[in-house]
Motif scaffolding. Structure first.
Motif, PDB file in Angstrom:
ATOM      1  N   MET A   1       0.827  -1.213   0.000  1.00 20.87           N
ATOM      2  CA  MET A   1       0.000   0.000   0.000  1.00 20.87           C
ATOM      3  C   MET A   1       0.861   1.263   0.000  1.00 20.87           C
TER       4      MET A   1
ATOM      5  N   GLY B   1      -4.189   1.776  -2.589  1.00 26.11           N
ATOM      6  CA  GLY B   1      -3.795   2.657  -1.506  1.00 26.11           C
ATOM      7  C   GLY B   1      -3.028   3.868  -2.003  1.00 26.11           C
TER       8      GLY B   1
ATOM      9  N   SER C   1       0.279   4.165   3.035  1.00 27.53           N
ATOM     10  CA  SER C   1      -0.158   3.611   4.317  1.00 27.53           C
ATOM     11  C   SER C   1       0.782   3.953   5.461  1.00 27.53           C
TER      12      SER C   1
ATOM     13  N   ALA D   1      -6.249   4.452   0.899  1.00 27.70           N
ATOM     14  CA  ALA D   1      -5.853   4.740   2.268  1.00 27.70           C
ATOM     15  C   ALA D   1      -4.722   5.762   2.324  1.00 27.70           C
TER      16      ALA D   1
ATOM     17  N   ILE E   1      -2.808   6.870   5.473  1.00 24.21           N
ATOM     18  CA  ILE E   1      -2.731   6.502   6.884  1.00 24.21           C
ATOM     19  C   ILE E   1      -1.425   7.017   7.486  1.00 24.21           C
TER      20      ILE E   1
END
Length: 269
Positions: A24, A59, A62, A112, A114
């Motif tokens: 990701m 993604g 991440s 994502a 993150i």
């Protein structure tokens, strides 16, 4: 395999893709060092007037890679605390390269974002999100602080103090539609329209006065940094390292995630 790919989808527009989809697009040093070098090269390319950043696969980024962080250069002879400081400095420099680019940078958040990935998006000048994107201030979920890479400085300026505090103190996910509502991104669009929308914005920027655009970017960041972002990042980093080095909470969070159980955090090693 290149972990950072560059394309030119429109005249005067560069697309930079983090290309490690199996992780990701986590912030391994094998990714972030060439990422910084790529940004610096593009910044010097006078044919490029706007830049789009995105991630390969499902993604965007991440954050910290907890399994395969890659090789850290120039650390021979250093102890673990100093290696940690150098590591954080390298990530700070990579995100700083985004803010320092001559060209405006548009984050096309495709999935994502993150932890450090949220910080990466915030280091861009404009953010738009695909409908499947989501954002998480993940440090607190890992037994650390949620403050890293400028997050506690930039996030309140993007979404206000209450939204920033909720994100950072809970570690909850913020989906694309909510991110648009609170101002974390300019807008949310269908996933299949994400890059098209990013290119539309980039093309408009490329049509305008180069010195006008460059000076506008500089003054925008100057206004944001009026309280001295660089000093703030150093304070954040020290707080993060303090928790990381003096507790086993990060290791506990990693183990708990792998074992499918809630973490059991402690105040000391």
């Amino acid at each position: 395999m290149s972990f950072v790919e560059v394309d030119h989808p429109r005249p005067h527009v560069a697309l930079v893709t983090l290309n490690r989809p199996e992780r990701m697009n986590a912030m391994a040093f094998d990714v972030m060092i060439p990422f910084k070098e790529t940004l610096e090269k593009i910044s010097r390319d006078n044919d490029i007037r706007a830049v789009v950043i995105t991630g390969a696969g499902p993604g965007f980024c991440s954050g910290a890679d907890q399994k395969s962080a890659g090789k850290i250069p120039h650390i021979d002879g250093l102890t673990a605390p100093t290696i940690a400081l150098r590591s954080m400095e390298m990530l700070d420099d990579a995100l700083g390269a985004l803010r320092a680019m001559h060209q405006p940078v548009i984050a096309a958040v495709n999935g994502a974002a993150i932890g450090g990935g949220l910080c990466l998006a915030l280091a861009c000048d404009i953010r738009i999100a695909g409908s499947s994107a989501y954002f998480r201030a993940a440090g607190i979920n890992n037994g650390l602080t949620a403050s890293e890479l400028g997050l506690s400085f930039l996030l309140p300026r993007a979404v206000g103090t209450s939204h920033a505090a909720e994100m950072m103190l809970t570690g909850w996910d913020v989906p694309a539609e909510e991110a648009a509502r609170i101002g974390l991104v300019s807008r949310s669009v269908p996933d299949d329209a994400l890059l098209t929308e990013a290119y539309r914005i980039a093309t408009r920027i490329a049509e305008l006065s180069r010195p006008g655009i460059e000076l506008t970017k500089r003054t925008l960041w100057s206004g944001i940094q009026a309280a001295n972002l660089d000093a703030h990042i150093q304070a954040e980093g020290m707080g993060q390292l303090y928790v990381r080095l003096l507790t086993d909470n990060f290791q506990e969070a990693t183990a708990a995630r792998a074992e499918g159980r809630p973490p059991n955090f402690s105040d000391s090693k």
